[in-house]
Motif scaffolding. Structure first.
Motif, mmCIF file in Angstrom:
data_model
loop_
_atom_site.group_PDB
_atom_site.id
_atom_site.type_symbol
_atom_site.label_atom_id
_atom_site.label_comp_id
_atom_site.label_asym_id
_atom_site.label_seq_id
_atom_site.Cartn_x
_atom_site.Cartn_y
_atom_site.Cartn_z
ATOM 1 N N GLY A 201 -10.650 -8.812 -13.341
ATOM 2 C CA GLY A 201 -9.450 -9.240 -12.602
ATOM 3 C C GLY A 201 -8.336 -8.214 -12.632
ATOM 4 O O GLY A 201 -7.507 -8.160 -11.728
ATOM 5 N N ASP A 202 -8.309 -7.398 -13.690
ATOM 6 C CA ASP A 202 -7.185 -6.470 -13.836
ATOM 7 C C ASP A 202 -7.417 -5.170 -13.068
ATOM 8 O O ASP A 202 -6.512 -4.682 -12.389
ATOM 9 C CB ASP A 202 -6.981 -6.155 -15.326
ATOM 10 C CG ASP A 202 -5.683 -5.410 -15.578
ATOM 11 O OD1 ASP A 202 -4.678 -5.729 -14.896
ATOM 12 O OD2 ASP A 202 -5.652 -4.523 -16.445
ATOM 13 N N LEU A 203 -8.616 -4.612 -13.172
ATOM 14 C CA LEU A 203 -8.859 -3.288 -12.599
ATOM 15 C C LEU A 203 -9.816 -3.329 -11.397
ATOM 16 O O LEU A 203 -9.526 -2.759 -10.347
ATOM 17 C CB LEU A 203 -9.414 -2.355 -13.684
ATOM 18 C CG LEU A 203 -8.489 -2.199 -14.912
ATOM 19 C CD1 LEU A 203 -9.139 -1.311 -15.961
ATOM 20 C CD2 LEU A 203 -7.128 -1.655 -14.521
ATOM 21 N N LEU A 204 -10.953 -4.035 -11.576
ATOM 22 C CA LEU A 204 -11.884 -4.084 -10.443
ATOM 23 C C LEU A 204 -11.267 -4.795 -9.245
ATOM 24 O O LEU A 204 -11.623 -4.523 -8.103
ATOM 25 C CB LEU A 204 -13.198 -4.754 -10.852
ATOM 26 C CG LEU A 204 -14.128 -3.853 -11.667
ATOM 27 C CD1 LEU A 204 -15.325 -4.634 -12.173
ATOM 28 C CD2 LEU A 204 -14.599 -2.647 -10.839
ATOM 29 N N ALA A 205 -10.319 -5.719 -9.514
ATOM 30 C CA ALA A 205 -9.650 -6.398 -8.394
ATOM 31 C C ALA A 205 -8.998 -5.367 -7.469
ATOM 32 O O ALA A 205 -9.037 -5.512 -6.244
ATOM 33 C CB ALA A 205 -8.609 -7.388 -8.916
ATOM 34 N N HIS A 206 -8.421 -4.305 -8.035
ATOM 35 C CA HIS A 206 -7.847 -3.250 -7.196
ATOM 36 C C HIS A 206 -8.950 -2.594 -6.362
ATOM 37 O O HIS A 206 -8.796 -2.377 -5.164
ATOM 38 C CB HIS A 206 -7.220 -2.150 -8.062
ATOM 39 C CG HIS A 206 -5.862 -2.473 -8.601
ATOM 40 N ND1 HIS A 206 -4.788 -2.749 -7.784
ATOM 41 C CD2 HIS A 206 -5.392 -2.513 -9.874
ATOM 42 C CE1 HIS A 206 -3.711 -2.949 -8.533
ATOM 43 N NE2 HIS A 206 -4.046 -2.828 -9.804
ATOM 44 N N CYS A 207 -10.060 -2.249 -7.052
ATOM 45 C CA CYS A 207 -11.159 -1.568 -6.343
ATOM 46 C C CYS A 207 -11.706 -2.460 -5.232
ATOM 47 O O CYS A 207 -12.050 -1.979 -4.143
ATOM 48 C CB CYS A 207 -12.296 -1.222 -7.304
ATOM 49 S SG CYS A 207 -11.805 -0.233 -8.710
ATOM 50 N N ILE A 208 -11.809 -3.753 -5.526
ATOM 51 C CA ILE A 208 -12.379 -4.694 -4.542
ATOM 52 C C ILE A 208 -11.424 -4.848 -3.354
ATOM 53 O O ILE A 208 -11.838 -4.818 -2.197
ATOM 54 C CB ILE A 208 -12.682 -6.058 -5.210
ATOM 55 C CG1 ILE A 208 -13.780 -5.885 -6.259
ATOM 56 C CG2 ILE A 208 -13.073 -7.107 -4.174
ATOM 57 C CD1 ILE A 208 -13.901 -7.040 -7.245
#
Ligand code: SOE
Length: 380
Positions: A191-198
């Protein structure tokens, strides 16, 4: 000028990034609206006052419920841990306020759906702070893809690597460290980092059909800052997943807070039929571009220094060759939000669009548990 009176809740890293954006946007962009730093809100009165003084907020609240009911607030900005987003956003929508919410939208999809329903019922302008879309080099990537320069897309590859939680002595919970506490954060790197990538991936390459993920929690127990007790760690420290996009392209995503030497290495690479692009947050003003249609004797990766006035956002800043940085992505996000208000074409990601990222995150976490491919739920 019309006033956009802001009530900001939270005073951490994002409270500062957003406040800086509200202060700067009117210096560099021309709008009918002017941002007014009306009130800063935090439970700790001394900290709220100090924050308000430093950033120029005219007043202070210690209860967000009071803030959202104030007649002199037009826009509520939510910069608090993820477990508070839904309650505040739903109440702010009922109070008829515009809402800017920090990412990720919510703790999970069901909560996110309620937030979408609330803002759509109240018909209040809304947006989620996925700031990396507004780094000019990333926006240029979107422009190149939309112009069809890459042709059919085959591959999408993204990663977001950090190393700040490797020490087993680092506690969970409390200021900044709430990101390690599953009750406050909902998940870890997903939720913290991959959310940006997604978010970037959905914007650049369209919807994701299904995912296959693995996660790991390397440090199983940490002292909790608030209780003082050693407690189980419930977040994912690392996550890697495979994905299939609706357009047929294949993807890999990886994130960890255990990649020694990497502080915020967010990179993505996209390979198309005619051309490829690559971007790296540590070198954020550059976009790497390879075009197979170039004459063979000069064909190669170009490193585009995104600083020219005809490249995205750059006509608002200095002169060609002089680059801008991380904080400007937030200024651009406020600028796009105001532009959306004035043009009637809302800027994204709206809550509804950000819900899609939440649905991918939920499918990733589900797949890590089930050890199977999981379909991404469709937005409702
Ligand atoms: C975590 O370290 C963090 O600050 C995230 O919470 C932000 O969203 C990311 O942009 C940088 O890293």
């Amino acid at each position: 000028m019309k006033k956009l009176r802001i009530g900001l809740i939270g005073y951490g890293f994002m409270g500062r990034a957003h406040s800086n954006a509200y202060r700067k946007v009117g210096n560099f962009f021309d709008f009918e609206h002017e941002c007014v730093l009306q009130a800063a809100c935090a439970r700790d009165a001394a900290k709220a006052k100090d924050f308000a003084r430093r950033w120029g907020y005219q007043s202070v609240e210690t209860d967000w419920r009071k803030l959202i009911l104030r007649d002199d607030i037009d826009l509520v900005d939510i910069c608090v841990p993820n477990n508070l987003h839904a309650e505040i956003a739903i109440a702010a929508a009922k109070a008829g306020k515009m809402i800017l919410c920090e990412k990720p939208l919510s703790m999970n999809t069901p909560e996110g759906r309620k937030m979408v329903a609330a803002v759509e019922k109240a018909k209040v302008p809304n947006m989620v702070w996925y700031n990396y879309r507004r780094v000019p080099a990333v926006t240029l990537a979107k422009q190149l893809i939309d112009e069809g320069r890459l042709g059919k897309i085959f591959h999408y590859r993204a990663k977001f690597l950090q190393d700040w939680t490797i020490s087993a002595d680092l506690p969970q919970g409390g200021a900044g460290l709430w990101r390690l506490d599953v009750k406050a954060a909902g998940s870890g790197v997903t939720g913290d980092l991959l959310a940006h990538c997604i978010d970037t991936a959905l914007w650049l390459n369209g919807g994701i059909e299904k995912v296959n993920a693995m996660t790991e929690t390397f440090i199983k127990q940490r002292k909790h800052t608030l209780t003082g007790k050693v407690e189980k760690v419930g977040i994912d420290d690392a996550c890697a997943f495979l994905a299939r996009f609706n357009n047929g392209s294949l993807a890999t995503f990886e994130s960890t807070r255990y990649a020694r030497g990497h502080k915020a290495l967010y990179t993505f690479e996209i390979n198309g039929e005619h051309a490829s692009i690559f971007w790296d947050l540590h070198d954020l003003h550059r976009l790497q571009y390879f075009d197979h249609r170039d004459q063979s004797i000069v064909r190669g990766w170009r490193s585009i220094h995104v600083s020219d006035g005809d490249q995205p956002y750059m006509n608002h800043w200095w002169v060609p060759g002089l680059q801008i940085g991380y904080e400007h992505s937030f200024v651009h996000q406020v600028a796009d939000f105001i532009q959306g208000l004035e043009s009637g074409k809302p800027a994204g990601p709206t809550f509804r669009e950000a819900l899609e990222t939440q649905q991918v995150c939920d499918a990733v976490l589900k797949s890590a548990k089930s050890q199977r491919w999981e379909k991404v739920a469709r937005a409702k």
